[in-house]
Design an enzyme around this catalytic site. Structure first.
Site, PDB file in Angstrom:
ATOM      1  N   GLU A   1      38.205  31.849   4.175  1.00  9.53           N
ATOM      2  CA  GLU A   1      39.056  31.103   3.235  1.00  9.53           C
ATOM      3  C   GLU A   1      38.284  31.031   1.929  1.00  9.53           C
ATOM      4  O   GLU A   1      37.203  30.438   1.871  1.00  9.53           O
ATOM      5  CB  GLU A   1      39.346  29.682   3.756  1.00  9.53           C
ATOM      6  CG  GLU A   1      40.248  29.644   4.975  1.00  9.53           C
ATOM      7  CD  GLU A   1      41.634  30.207   4.745  1.00  9.53           C
ATOM      8  OE1 GLU A   1      42.063  30.337   3.578  1.00  9.53           O
ATOM      9  OE2 GLU A   1      42.287  30.555   5.746  1.00  9.53           O
TER      10      GLU A   1
ATOM     11  N   CYS B   1      40.083  24.171  -3.616  1.00  4.37           N
ATOM     12  CA  CYS B   1      40.658  25.511  -3.540  1.00  4.37           C
ATOM     13  C   CYS B   1      42.161  25.464  -3.790  1.00  4.37           C
ATOM     14  O   CYS B   1      42.773  26.476  -4.103  1.00  4.37           O
ATOM     15  CB  CYS B   1      40.358  26.129  -2.185  1.00  4.37           C
ATOM     16  SG  CYS B   1      40.911  25.118  -0.831  1.00  4.37           S
TER      17      CYS B   1
HETATM   18  P1  NAP Z   1      29.738  29.342  -1.642  1.00  4.74           P
HETATM   19  O1  NAP Z   1      28.694  29.333  -2.682  1.00  4.74           O
HETATM   20  O2  NAP Z   1      30.360  30.619  -1.270  1.00  4.74           O
HETATM   21  O3  NAP Z   1      29.099  28.668  -0.368  1.00  4.74           O
HETATM   22  C1  NAP Z   1      29.833  28.409   0.808  1.00  4.74           C
HETATM   23  C2  NAP Z   1      28.876  28.349   1.979  1.00  4.74           C
HETATM   24  O4  NAP Z   1      28.316  29.642   2.215  1.00  4.74           O
HETATM   25  C3  NAP Z   1      27.690  27.421   1.752  1.00  4.74           C
HETATM   26  O5  NAP Z   1      27.373  26.798   2.976  1.00  4.74           O
HETATM   27  C4  NAP Z   1      26.613  28.395   1.339  1.00  4.74           C
HETATM   28  O6  NAP Z   1      25.317  27.896   1.532  1.00  4.74           O
HETATM   29  C5  NAP Z   1      26.914  29.564   2.251  1.00  4.74           C
HETATM   30  N1  NAP Z   1      26.371  30.857   1.837  1.00  4.74           N
HETATM   31  C6  NAP Z   1      26.007  31.266   0.598  1.00  4.74           C
HETATM   32  N2  NAP Z   1      25.552  32.542   0.638  1.00  4.74           N
HETATM   33  C7  NAP Z   1      25.637  32.952   1.938  1.00  4.74           C
HETATM   34  C8  NAP Z   1      25.339  34.172   2.628  1.00  4.74           C
HETATM   35  N3  NAP Z   1      24.843  35.234   1.983  1.00  4.74           N
HETATM   36  N4  NAP Z   1      25.554  34.234   3.961  1.00  4.74           N
HETATM   37  C9  NAP Z   1      26.062  33.185   4.626  1.00  4.74           C
HETATM   38  N5  NAP Z   1      26.359  32.002   4.033  1.00  4.74           N
HETATM   39  C10 NAP Z   1      26.161  31.890   2.703  1.00  4.74           C
HETATM   40  O7  NAP Z   1      30.923  28.363  -2.034  1.00  4.74           O
HETATM   41  P2  NAP Z   1      30.770  26.868  -2.570  1.00  4.74           P
HETATM   42  O8  NAP Z   1      30.258  26.961  -3.963  1.00  4.74           O
HETATM   43  O9  NAP Z   1      30.030  26.019  -1.602  1.00  4.74           O
HETATM   44  O10 NAP Z   1      32.283  26.367  -2.511  1.00  4.74           O
HETATM   45  C11 NAP Z   1      33.213  26.648  -3.507  1.00  4.74           C
HETATM   46  C12 NAP Z   1      34.131  27.794  -3.128  1.00  4.74           C
HETATM   47  O11 NAP Z   1      34.759  27.520  -1.884  1.00  4.74           O
HETATM   48  C13 NAP Z   1      35.253  27.992  -4.090  1.00  4.74           C
HETATM   49  O12 NAP Z   1      35.441  29.368  -4.353  1.00  4.74           O
HETATM   50  C14 NAP Z   1      36.472  27.455  -3.367  1.00  4.74           C
HETATM   51  O13 NAP Z   1      37.713  27.977  -3.754  1.00  4.74           O
HETATM   52  C15 NAP Z   1      36.153  27.795  -1.976  1.00  4.74           C
HETATM   53  N6  NAP Z   1      36.948  26.984  -1.060  1.00  4.74           N
HETATM   54  C16 NAP Z   1      37.994  27.567  -0.414  1.00  4.74           C
HETATM   55  C17 NAP Z   1      38.792  26.839   0.451  1.00  4.74           C
HETATM   56  C18 NAP Z   1      39.947  27.482   1.166  1.00  4.74           C
HETATM   57  O14 NAP Z   1      40.363  26.948   2.177  1.00  4.74           O
HETATM   58  N7  NAP Z   1      40.488  28.620   0.710  1.00  4.74           N
HETATM   59  C19 NAP Z   1      38.507  25.484   0.680  1.00  4.74           C
HETATM   60  C20 NAP Z   1      37.445  24.905  -0.002  1.00  4.74           C
HETATM   61  C21 NAP Z   1      36.661  25.674  -0.865  1.00  4.74           C
HETATM   62  P3  NAP Z   1      24.531  27.110   0.358  1.00  4.74           P
HETATM   63  O15 NAP Z   1      25.549  26.544  -0.564  1.00  4.74           O
HETATM   64  O16 NAP Z   1      23.760  26.094   1.087  1.00  4.74           O
HETATM   65  O17 NAP Z   1      23.678  28.131  -0.300  1.00  4.74           O
END
Ligand code: NAP
Ligand code: MG
Length: 482
Positions: free
Chosen positions: A248, A282
């Site tokens: 997602e 999101c």
């Molecule tokens: P993110 O930077 O992609 O991080 C999400 C999670 O992935 C965090 O736990 C992060 O860890 C981890 N992560 C980062 N790099 C990784 C890798 N190489 N391998 C495995 N895991 C890894 O996203 P965010 O900044 O936390 O959240 C914002 C994003 O989430 C936005 O794009 C938003 O639209 C999206 N979102 C989507 C939905 C939906 O249902 N469509 C709902 C909510 C949010 P760390 O942060 O600890 O490094």
């Protein structure tokens, strides 16, 4: 280091080789605590214990599984004020939203408690005589759950609850920006009558422990919510092992406002949808696609409602918009404001960083006008308290602008016309559609997810969750007689 800042691995609370500070974005002088970062050896312990525990859990009676989920959910709901405050303190959402999120997270557990008992499969006669066919679902095994910081408790819960309900073990890697709410949820789960190692919390950075988790061949399914770029990295790691996965990701949700809209409904939906949770959703509507004949009135009313929003400390009474969750997020927001000006938008209100009584990542919500859908501002996810009005000539143009995006999570329309609402519902290229409602705000008993670059794989929530968390087995049973 108390248990309230350790990882929970193989049934024990363990310190890590290093730790990170958890900082309150409403007041950066407030350090909530130091949180352990798991080592790769600890991740291995979690994966090995999960494998054993999962077999025990899958063999546990259904009523016992149901009772465990029910207890987790009931405790979260009962403690939603306390845990919601902790969530608001570390993430920056107003305390009422934090409380609402924890309560909703509890409802995911009670909902899936009931799903444990909704067992069904198919039976059929074989095409061969005296043979019967039985089709049923079995757990996947060990599920890796990776969650974002913006809805840290709800997102994790809508994954952990079905994973456990359908008989799986869980390794959860929460976002490092919001470790306190992760530990609080893990603490509740740790007190349940479950096999040691069934549920594991492994905190650490995404690039190290998250990447190692998704690359592990001991993981049988991955559920990820986060950014598009990280989602693609996870997809390629999963592909190497042929691990089942679900993503997602980001979004760029449009809210269409037609000339026949009830203006009060339109302004309320746009204000809540664009600025609620500081725009860090999101499901936020950062594109307001407005019919030309209602445009000026809508902009005037939106300017008033946006300017009236009270930005403040997440734990203060009366705060409607909290700070950005991190310094990086605020910098990105202000960069997008500059981009909007450079691309030719007019800023009708807000958009500047704010200095309040406590040092925090505050920004005045911003309304921009004069946008066109080709601008980067209107193509990239902002995750900011910002909305851009795009003026359109008629319904056909509104629909085509709404669909002209690489994303497809939610689309909304405000109209009193049944025919336009019906046409939009059928032709919007998104996983969710809202009619006379904000783009944000969904239920838990029905599927949630998007199209295009917003999602990949099976839907989450409701009964659809079983598509990720179970696998189908087809058995042929002969009576043994010819
Ligand atoms: P993110 O930077 O992609 O991080 C999400 C999670 O992935 C965090 O736990 C992060 O860890 C981890 N992560 C980062 N790099 C990784 C890798 N190489 N391998 C495995 N895991 C890894 O996203 P965010 O900044 O936390 O959240 C914002 C994003 O989430 C936005 O794009 C938003 O639209 C999206 N979102 C989507 C939905 C939906 O249902 N469509 C709902 C909510 C949010 P760390 O942060 O600890 O490094
Ligand atoms: Mg991040």
């Amino acid at each position: 280091m108390s248990n309230l800042s350790k990882n929970y691995i193989a049934g024990d609370w363990v310190a890590g080789p290093s730790s990170i500070a958890n900082i309150n974005p409403s007041d950066t002088n407030d350090i909530i605590g130091q949180y352990a970062q798991a080592s790769s050896a600890q991740l291995d312990d979690a994966l090995n214990s999960a494998q054993i525990a999962q077999r025990q859990w899958a063999a546990t009676g259904l009523e016992q599984r149901q009772a465990v989920l029910m207890k987790i959910g009931e405790e979260m709901m009962a403690r939603s004020a306390e845990l919601g405050e902790l969530l608001a303190r570390e993430e920056g959402k107003p305390v009422a939203e934090g409380k609402g999120e924890v309560y909703r997270a509890g409802q995911f557990f009670t909902y899936y408690a009931a799903e444990v008992l909704r067992q069904s499969g198919d039976t059929a006669d074989s095409v061969r005589p005296n043979i019967e066919v039985d089709v049923r679902r079995e757990p996947m095994g060990t599920v890796a759950i990776i969650s974002p910081w913006n809805f840290p408790t709800a997102t994790a819960s809508w994954k952990i609850a079905p994973a456990l309900a359908f008989g799986n073990a869980v390794i959860w890697k929460p976002a490092n920006l919001t470790p306190a709410s992760a530990v609080a949820l893990a603490e509740i789960i740790s007190r349940q009558d479950i096999p040691k190692g069934l549920f594991n919390l492994v905190m650490g950075s995404g690039g190290s422990i998250g990447q190692a988790l998704v690359e592990s061949s001991k993981v049988h399914a991955i559920s990820f919510t986060g950014s598009y770029d990280v989602g693609r990295q996870i997809a390629s790691a999963a592909a190497q092992n042929l691990t089942k996965f679900q993503l997602e990701l980001g979004s760029k949700n449009p809210l269409v406002v037609m000339d026949d809209a009830d203006i009060d409904v339109a302004v309320a939906a746009a204000t809540g949808g664009a600025f609620g949770s500081t725009g860090q959703k999101c499901t936020a509507s950062s594109r307001l696609v407005v019919h030309q004949s209602i445009h000026d009135e809508f902009v005037e009313r939106m300017t008033a409602s946006t300017s009236a929003l009270k930005v403040g400390h997440a734990l203060e009474d009366g705060t409607q918009i909290g700070p950005a969750a991190s310094a990086e997020q605020l910098t990105s927001n202000l960069d997008y404001m500059q981009l909007g000006r450079d691309e030719g938008c007019e800023v009708v209100c807000g958009g500047d960083a704010l200095e309040l009584a406590t040092p925090g990542h505050y920004m005045q919500p911003a309304l921009l006008i004069g946008g066109d859908n080709a601008m980067r501002l209107n193509r990239e996810e902002l995750f900011a308290p910002m909305a851009c009005v795009i003026k359109v000539a008629d319904y056909d143009e509104a629909l085509s602008v709404a669909n002209d995006t690489d994303f497809g999570l939610v689309s909304g329309i405000i109209t009193q016309s049944l025919s336009k609402a019906s046409h939009f519902r059928r032709n919007a290229e998104s996983g969710c559609v809202m009619v006379n409602l904000p783009t944000a705000g969904t239920d838990y008993h029905v599927p949630f997810g998007g199209r295009k670059n917003s999602s990949f794989g099976p839907r989450e929530q409701g009964q659809y969750a079983k598509e990720l968390y179970t696998q189908v087995k087809t058995s042929y049973i002969s009576s043994g007689n010819p």
